[in-house]
Design an enzyme around this catalytic site. Structure first.
Site, mmCIF file in Angstrom:
data_model
loop_
_atom_site.group_PDB
_atom_site.id
_atom_site.type_symbol
_atom_site.label_atom_id
_atom_site.label_comp_id
_atom_site.label_asym_id
_atom_site.label_seq_id
_atom_site.Cartn_x
_atom_site.Cartn_y
_atom_site.Cartn_z
ATOM 1 N N ASP A 35 24.133 -20.763 2.589
ATOM 2 C CA ASP A 35 24.405 -21.980 2.669
ATOM 3 C C ASP A 35 23.270 -22.872 1.960
ATOM 4 O O ASP A 35 22.776 -23.908 2.457
ATOM 5 C CB ASP A 35 24.341 -22.458 4.156
ATOM 6 C CG ASP A 35 25.079 -21.790 4.979
ATOM 7 O OD1 ASP A 35 26.225 -21.180 4.626
ATOM 8 O OD2 ASP A 35 24.764 -21.515 6.331
ATOM 9 N N GLU B 239 35.128 -26.425 5.520
ATOM 10 C CA GLU B 239 33.551 -26.870 5.945
ATOM 11 C C GLU B 239 33.038 -26.719 4.620
ATOM 12 O O GLU B 239 33.371 -26.687 3.537
ATOM 13 C CB GLU B 239 33.146 -25.602 6.635
ATOM 14 C CG GLU B 239 33.138 -24.194 5.952
ATOM 15 C CD GLU B 239 32.449 -22.908 7.067
ATOM 16 O OE1 GLU B 239 32.413 -23.243 8.117
ATOM 17 O OE2 GLU B 239 32.453 -22.020 6.446
HETATM 18 O O1 FUB Z 1 25.969 -20.435 8.148
HETATM 19 C C1 FUB Z 1 26.872 -20.601 9.205
HETATM 20 C C2 FUB Z 1 28.075 -21.395 8.646
HETATM 21 O O2 FUB Z 1 28.684 -20.544 7.865
HETATM 22 C C3 FUB Z 1 27.823 -22.635 7.853
HETATM 23 O O3 FUB Z 1 27.637 -23.766 8.584
HETATM 24 C C4 FUB Z 1 29.336 -22.576 7.142
HETATM 25 O O4 FUB Z 1 29.511 -23.576 6.319
HETATM 26 C C5 FUB Z 1 29.455 -21.156 6.803
HETATM 27 O O5 FUB Z 1 28.599 -20.687 5.685
#
Ligand code: FUB
Length: 339
Positions: free
Chosen positions: A31, A238
């Protein structure tokens, strides 16, 4: 988030075909939110660990506990690990799951924004402050009032205003909210209804609060209609990010279960944004997450994949590659593994 089947993957071949190699290999990182502060590249990633938690659709196996900040003197130099920047045990309101963070710089202070779960299992977003871009960061005692869900991304506009984009469905809990209010009974809309949008709020002058009620962003198709919840190849899942290119606002995000990073363009930081296409084809591992950052007049995509861990979804590695724009402002799609 289900684990994908990795039995068919030849990891040696994959590594050879990868367009870029991990920036960090002594720990797992994911991320990546990248920024240039004072002429240097800083990357604010998640710090992946194996927390020994079984895989599930809530993403409980992403049991991260702390953050490290990485710095690069130039885009081709080594990514230096600057050590522990913040640990969950030092955040009074948070209990677990330090997911994707971001950072901002204003008037000599650095602000680390991060999501974490409270003891009641609900995600909120917090801020921690430092005089240095690499920390250590001192957390505020409470989460940002009115914050919820995951994946904060902070954009500084040319007029000096800062906006936070956030949200993620499934494990990110965005489906539990309508008009900024939580209800346990809330779920994702039906396939034929408008998809849930990401959320945006302008930040206060002191960077510690929202300066307004968070608003839901609309992502439109080529006919001006809202993208539908059943359109898994294009709907927001997301990992929001906002950057500005030639006066236009580019909103980019992950489509989750279809594993794309795609983007939409608009005329305001609040949207609406019109869907344009895919920036990054699927990577190895279930999640895909990115940031876009201009370094020395070129634009770069920071992203992650699970090739170093041989496909373990919650053990990821950050990478970077250049992105290219066409004359009309559209972005050329990147295949992370050339054939
Ligand atoms: O790293 C945990 C979660 O996985 C992140 O918050 C999301 O965007 C995905 O990459």
């Amino acid at each position: 988030m289900p684990e994908e089947s990795i039995e068919h993957i030849d990891f040696k071949e994959l590594e050879q075909n990868a367009i870029s190699q991990p920036l960090v290999s002594h720990i797992y990182t994911a991320d990546p939110s990248a920024h240039v502060f004072n002429g240097k590249v800083y990357i604010y990633p998640s710090h992946d660990i194996d927390a020994g938690i079984a895989f599930n659709d809530n993403g409980d196996h992403f049991g991260m506990e702390d953050y490290h900040v990485f710095s690069m003197d130039s885009i081709t130099s080594e990514a230096k690990d600057n050590g522990l920047a913040l640990h969950v045990k030092d955040v009074p309101w948070a209990e677990r799951q330090m997911w994707a963070p971001d950072a901002a710089h204003k008037n000599g202070k650095y602000y680390l924004y991060f999501p974490a779960k409270r003891t009641n299992g609900i995600f909120q977003i917090g801020v921690a402050i430092s005089d240095s871009p690499t920390g250590p960061f001192i957390p505020e005692k409470e989460a940002i009032k009115g914050s919820y869900s995951i994946d904060p991304a902070v954009f500084e506009d040319e007029d000096g205003k800062y906006y936070m984009y956030f949200g993620g469905i499934w494990g990110g809990q965005l489906q539990k909210y309508r008009n900024n209010k939580y209800a346990e009974k809330n779920e994702e809309p039906k396939d034929y209804q408008s998809a849930l949008g990401p959320i945006v709020a302008r930040l206060s002058d002191d960077m510690k609060e929202f300066d307004e009620e968070p608003r839901e962003i609309k992502i439109l198709d080529e006919n001006g209609h809202e993208i539908l919840a059943g359109d898994h190849e294009r709907r927001f899942f997301e990992g929001p990010w906002l950057h500005k290119y030639k006066g236009k606002y580019y909103f980019s995000y992950s489509t989750g279960d279809t594993h794309y990073i795609c983007y939409a363009i608009g005329d305001s930081p609040y949207g609406p944004f019109t869907y344009q296409g895919i920036i990054l084809e699927p990577v190895v591992g279930w999640t895909t997450h990115h940031s876009i950052c201009k370094v020395d007049e070129k634009w770069y995509l920071f992203y992650h994949d699970s090739s170093l861990s041989k496909g373990i979804t919650h053990l990821r590695s950050i990478k970077v590659t250049e992105i290219n724009y066409n004359e009309d402002g559209t972005i050329q799609t990147i295949n992370p593994y050339k054939n």
